[in-house]
Design a protein around this motif. Structure first.
Motif, PDB file in Angstrom:
ATOM      1  N   TYR A  38       0.837  -1.210   0.000  1.00  0.00           N
ATOM      2  CA  TYR A  38       0.000   0.000   0.000  1.00  0.00           C
ATOM      3  C   TYR A  38       0.868   1.256   0.000  1.00  0.00           C
ATOM      4  N   ARG A  39       0.417   2.303  -0.706  1.00  0.00           N
ATOM      5  CA  ARG A  39       1.106   3.595  -0.714  1.00  0.00           C
ATOM      6  C   ARG A  39       0.081   4.713  -0.534  1.00  0.00           C
ATOM      7  N   HIS A  40       0.405   5.643   0.372  1.00  0.00           N
ATOM      8  CA  HIS A  40      -0.468   6.827   0.544  1.00  0.00           C
ATOM      9  C   HIS A  40      -0.461   7.637  -0.744  1.00  0.00           C
ATOM     10  N   ASN A  41      -1.606   8.237  -1.068  1.00  0.00           N
ATOM     11  CA  ASN A  41      -1.643   9.171  -2.201  1.00  0.00           C
ATOM     12  C   ASN A  41      -1.942  10.582  -1.701  1.00  0.00           C
ATOM     13  N   GLY A  42      -2.044  11.542  -2.615  1.00  0.00           N
ATOM     14  CA  GLY A  42      -2.262  12.938  -2.242  1.00  0.00           C
ATOM     15  C   GLY A  42      -3.501  13.163  -1.400  1.00  0.00           C
ATOM     16  N   PRO A  43      -4.690  12.615  -1.791  1.00  0.00           N
ATOM     17  CA  PRO A  43      -5.909  12.822  -0.998  1.00  0.00           C
ATOM     18  C   PRO A  43      -5.807  12.300   0.437  1.00  0.00           C
ATOM     19  N   VAL A  44      -5.102  11.179   0.648  1.00  0.00           N
ATOM     20  CA  VAL A  44      -4.939  10.664   2.015  1.00  0.00           C
ATOM     21  C   VAL A  44      -4.113  11.641   2.850  1.00  0.00           C
ATOM     22  N   TYR A  45      -3.003  12.111   2.267  1.00  0.00           N
ATOM     23  CA  TYR A  45      -2.191  13.105   2.982  1.00  0.00           C
ATOM     24  C   TYR A  45      -3.009  14.371   3.248  1.00  0.00           C
ATOM     25  N   ALA A  46      -3.804  14.785   2.281  1.00  0.00           N
ATOM     26  CA  ALA A  46      -4.627  15.991   2.454  1.00  0.00           C
ATOM     27  C   ALA A  46      -5.599  15.823   3.610  1.00  0.00           C
ATOM     28  N   THR A  47      -6.229  14.644   3.713  1.00  0.00           N
ATOM     29  CA  THR A  47      -7.172  14.373   4.802  1.00  0.00           C
ATOM     30  C   THR A  47      -6.473  14.420   6.151  1.00  0.00           C
ATOM     31  N   MET A  48      -5.316  13.787   6.237  1.00  0.00           N
ATOM     32  CA  MET A  48      -4.589  13.732   7.505  1.00  0.00           C
ATOM     33  C   MET A  48      -4.105  15.123   7.921  1.00  0.00           C
ATOM     34  N   ILE A  49      -3.602  15.879   6.964  1.00  0.00           N
ATOM     35  CA  ILE A  49      -3.123  17.239   7.260  1.00  0.00           C
ATOM     36  C   ILE A  49      -4.281  18.128   7.711  1.00  0.00           C
ATOM     37  N   GLU A  50      -5.433  17.967   7.074  1.00  0.00           N
ATOM     38  CA  GLU A  50      -6.612  18.750   7.455  1.00  0.00           C
ATOM     39  C   GLU A  50      -7.060  18.414   8.884  1.00  0.00           C
ATOM     40  N   ILE A  51      -7.093  17.129   9.222  1.00  0.00           N
ATOM     41  CA  ILE A  51      -7.501  16.705  10.567  1.00  0.00           C
ATOM     42  C   ILE A  51      -6.571  17.279  11.626  1.00  0.00           C
ATOM     43  N   LEU A  52      -5.274  17.154  11.397  1.00  0.00           N
ATOM     44  CA  LEU A  52      -4.294  17.659  12.370  1.00  0.00           C
ATOM     45  C   LEU A  52      -4.321  19.180  12.452  1.00  0.00           C
ATOM     46  N   GLY A  53      -4.508  19.827  11.301  1.00  0.00           N
ATOM     47  CA  GLY A  53      -4.579  21.288  11.286  1.00  0.00           C
ATOM     48  C   GLY A  53      -5.776  21.799  12.058  1.00  0.00           C
ATOM     49  N   ASN A  54      -6.953  21.186  11.847  1.00  0.00           N
ATOM     50  CA  ASN A  54      -8.164  21.600  12.562  1.00  0.00           C
ATOM     51  C   ASN A  54      -8.039  21.398  14.064  1.00  0.00           C
ATOM     52  N   ALA A  55      -7.255  20.388  14.450  1.00  0.00           N
ATOM     53  CA  ALA A  55      -7.059  20.112  15.875  1.00  0.00           C
ATOM     54  C   ALA A  55      -5.934  20.952  16.481  1.00  0.00           C
ATOM     55  N   GLY A  56      -5.269  21.746  15.646  1.00  0.00           N
ATOM     56  CA  GLY A  56      -4.185  22.598  16.140  1.00  0.00           C
ATOM     57  C   GLY A  56      -2.913  21.845  16.475  1.00  0.00           C
ATOM     58  N   ARG A  57      -2.747  20.657  15.894  1.00  0.00           N
ATOM     59  CA  ARG A  57      -1.554  19.848  16.174  1.00  0.00           C
ATOM     60  C   ARG A  57      -0.467  20.184  15.152  1.00  0.00           C
ATOM     61  N   ILE A  58       0.203  21.276  15.398  1.00  0.00           N
ATOM     62  CA  ILE A  58       1.143  21.840  14.433  1.00  0.00           C
ATOM     63  C   ILE A  58       2.328  20.921  14.168  1.00  0.00           C
TER      64      ILE A  58
END
Length: 498
Positions: free
Chosen positions: A41-61
């Protein structure tokens, strides 16, 4: 962590799994574990985008930064929107240098377009009045092939200068556009026209209008009337009614390409007296809307412009005429009307727009329309009535409450000390998988403590901890004070029997 892993994992499936996690730490753990469980398995752009969005919304810089670095190492193709979310997160956290650093590092990623992130960063700098930094960013980055269009960024700079009453510099940018190989659009003309008129530079504004006749109005667009109106009203306010009438005639002939039969029907002689400036301006608006070829674009532009200026009665006349001519009003018009009515603290009128006007016009309210009304109700301390409209939204086809809807209601209920009802709305918000920030939990927990509902407060404390968020110290103080107060009451109760 109980995750039901599929036999075959796809990036789309993983995105759904991590998005359904209410705890960002759990989502990140699943994200990391996926590669170990599925070697191919390999992460693609949308998976990274989802993870970055989740962490960003939670303020986990720091964790967000780590995922961004990993995305760069993987060299998977990613969209510009990933960096937009991260830049906004850095700005919200008060880390502008990190935002700039990330933007400058975009060429190191597999991203072929950074127009959106460029404009986002520029907008943030402009909003924070960092015009020198914005100008430097534009000079350094706007000419690269990764930025597809420079017009939006130039419009941003012009608007910032006009707000500081430096329309002279904005005019220089406007004139420079042609030399940079980009043609000013309608927004460019509107921004500059407003700036010049507000600064009293009416001669330059008049020349700008004439340039429109062969630039953006060659076919006579109805949307241009908003720009024409800015100059004509400014001339009237300056006492130059005769000049305004003269220019109006040219607008009808050249700018709007009005047919001769339409032009003959409109008598410009009634403007000549100019004794009542407001009446003259109303007549000019009428001339612009009726003198040209009737169009949905023209009516919409005029109505929205008038509503945005708070001229509700004038805008209502335009709306009524447009319907008489057989044009159906758009959501944009109703959004502007409801916002204008709510700004006058007349939310009952806004409710009539949704419940009667839009029904008659066969225009189904969308979530943006409802959010404006709900905010108006909460501002007038009618948050309980606002909560009732959640059911109305559920009945509307294609209209679903979003995160902003619930945030508006919770804020309104807490503002009226209705913490129990706010707690119920928050519960529904979580059921719909909208995750609020720690601030929302902190306010509700302290509020529930203040009204003696410690059990619910503790339940939400457990929820905030389960999401790996850290409650404010004041939350703990509120809980301790509330519990101690209850113990004192119990002691007094038993003491009364002695």
């Amino acid at each position: 962590m109980n995750v039901r892993w599929p036999r075959l994992l796809t990036p789309t499936h993983l995105s759904q799994i991590i998005r359904n996690q209410k705890n960002p730490s759990t989502a990140l753990q699943i994200f990391r574990e996926a590669k170990h469980k599925y070697p191919n398995y390999r992460h693609n752009g949308p998976v990274y985008a989802t993870m970055i969005e989740i962490l960003g919304n939670a303020g986990r810089i720091s964790e967000m930064k780590e995922v961004i670095e990993r995305m760069k190492e993987d060299s998977c193709e990613c969209k510009d929107s990933v960096f937009v979310n991260a830049i906004k997160t850095y700005a919200k956290a008060g880390l502008p240098n990190e935002a700039v650093s990330l933007f400058n590092s975009i060429p190191q990623f597999n991203c072929v377009n950074k127009t959106q992130s460029f404009n986002t960063l520029l907008q943030i700098m402009v909003n924070e009045s960092k015009l020198e930094a914005a100008h430097r960013l534009f000079l350094e980055s706007s000419y690269g092939w990764e930025v597809k269009s420079r017009i939006p960024s130039l419009n941003l700079l012009m608007e910032a200068l006009c707000r500081k009453h430096r329309s002279d510099l904005a005019l220089e940018i406007f004139l420079e556009m042609n030399y940079q190989g980009c043609c000013p659009n309608r927004d460019s003309h509107r921004i500059l026209m407003k700036g010049l008129c507000e600064d009293g530079r009416l001669n330059e504004a008049t020349h700008l209008l004439y340039s429109m006749f062969w630039r953006i109005s060659q076919k006579g667009s109805g949307e241009d009337i908003v720009i024409y109106r800015i100059l004509l009203e400014a001339l009237c306010d300056d006492g130059q009614v005769e000049k305004a009438v003269e220019i109006l005639g040219k607008i009808l002939r050249k700018g709007l390409k009005a047919p001769k039969r339409c032009f003959r029907q409109f008598d410009l002689s009634r403007f000549s007296a100019g004794e009542d400036i407001e009446r003259t301006k109303n007549l000019i608006n009428e001339a612009l809307i009726r003198g040209g070829i009737p169009s949905l674009a023209g009516y919409s532009a005029m109505a929205v412009d008038l509503y945005n200026e708070g001229k509700v009665s004038d805008a209502n006349k335009v709306l009524a005429e447009m319907q008489e001519r057989g044009f159906r009003p758009t959501h944009l018009i109703y959004e502007a009307k409801i916002a204008a009515v709510c700004s006058r603290a007349n939310v009952d009128e806004a409710l009539k727009v949704i419940e009667k006007e839009m029904v008659v016009a066969n225009c189904v309210p969308n979530v943006r329309v409802y959010n404006i009304v709900l905010k108006g109700l909460c501002n007038e301390r009618k948050s309980t009535l606002a909560v009732g409209y959640l059911k109305n939204m559920a009945k509307q086809v294609g209209c679903t409450a979003d995160k902003e809807t619930y945030s508006i209601l919770i804020s309104g209920l807490c503002g009226e000390s209705r913490y129990g009802e706010a707690s119920q709305v928050l519960e529904e918000m979580l059921i719909k998988s909208f995750w609020p920030g720690a601030d929302t939990y902190n306010v509700i927990i302290k509020g529930l403590c203040s009204v003696g509902r410690q059990y619910e407060a503790v339940m939400w404390l457990e929820e905030i901890i389960s999401q790996d968020m850290r409650p404010e110290s004041s939350v703990w103080h509120s809980l301790v004070a509330s519990v101690c107060s209850n113990m004192a009451d119990i002691d007094m109760f038993f003491a009364s029997f002695n």
